[in-house]
Design a protein around this motif. Structure first.
Motif: not given
Length: 105
Positions: A62-70, A76-82
């Motif tokens: 759960k902890s590692k998956t949370t970090v990976v998803i974040d 994705t957010q940076q790509s969208l802003f670009e």
């Protein structure tokens, strides 16, 4: 400087494990599953593929998956802003799965 064959194969193996963990995290996020699923999913994958060394090496709770998803969300957010900076864009909303009684037009 040349890499030894075992060093190169270890790097390939580590990349394969990382890819598997990322795909697992992506599956959880895409299907809007609880992050607690990540604690049991690796053992399910291992039981489904007992001969896979990559499956046996997955260590993504759960902890590692949370970090990976974040991290995936940040990329994705940076790509969208670009893409938004490069020119005009539109946002489309699909109401086909809306459970309300109001018809979208």
């Amino acid at each position: 400087m040349f890499k030894s064959m075992s060093s190169a194969s270890n790097t390939d193996f580590a990349s394969s494990v990382m890819k598997a963990e990322t795909l697992m995290a992506d599956f959880i996020a895409q299907n809007n599953l609880s992050l607690s699923v990540a604690d049991q999913l690796p053992s399910l994958i291992q039981s489904m593929s007992p001969d896979s060394t990559v499956a046996k090496a997955i260590r993504c709770g759960k902890s590692k998956t949370t970090v990976v998803i974040d991290e995936m969300a940040l990329c994705t957010q940076q790509s969208l802003f670009e893409r938004m900076k490069s020119g005009p864009f539109t946002i489309s909303a699909d109401g086909s799965n809306d459970m309300g009684k109001t018809k979208l037009q």
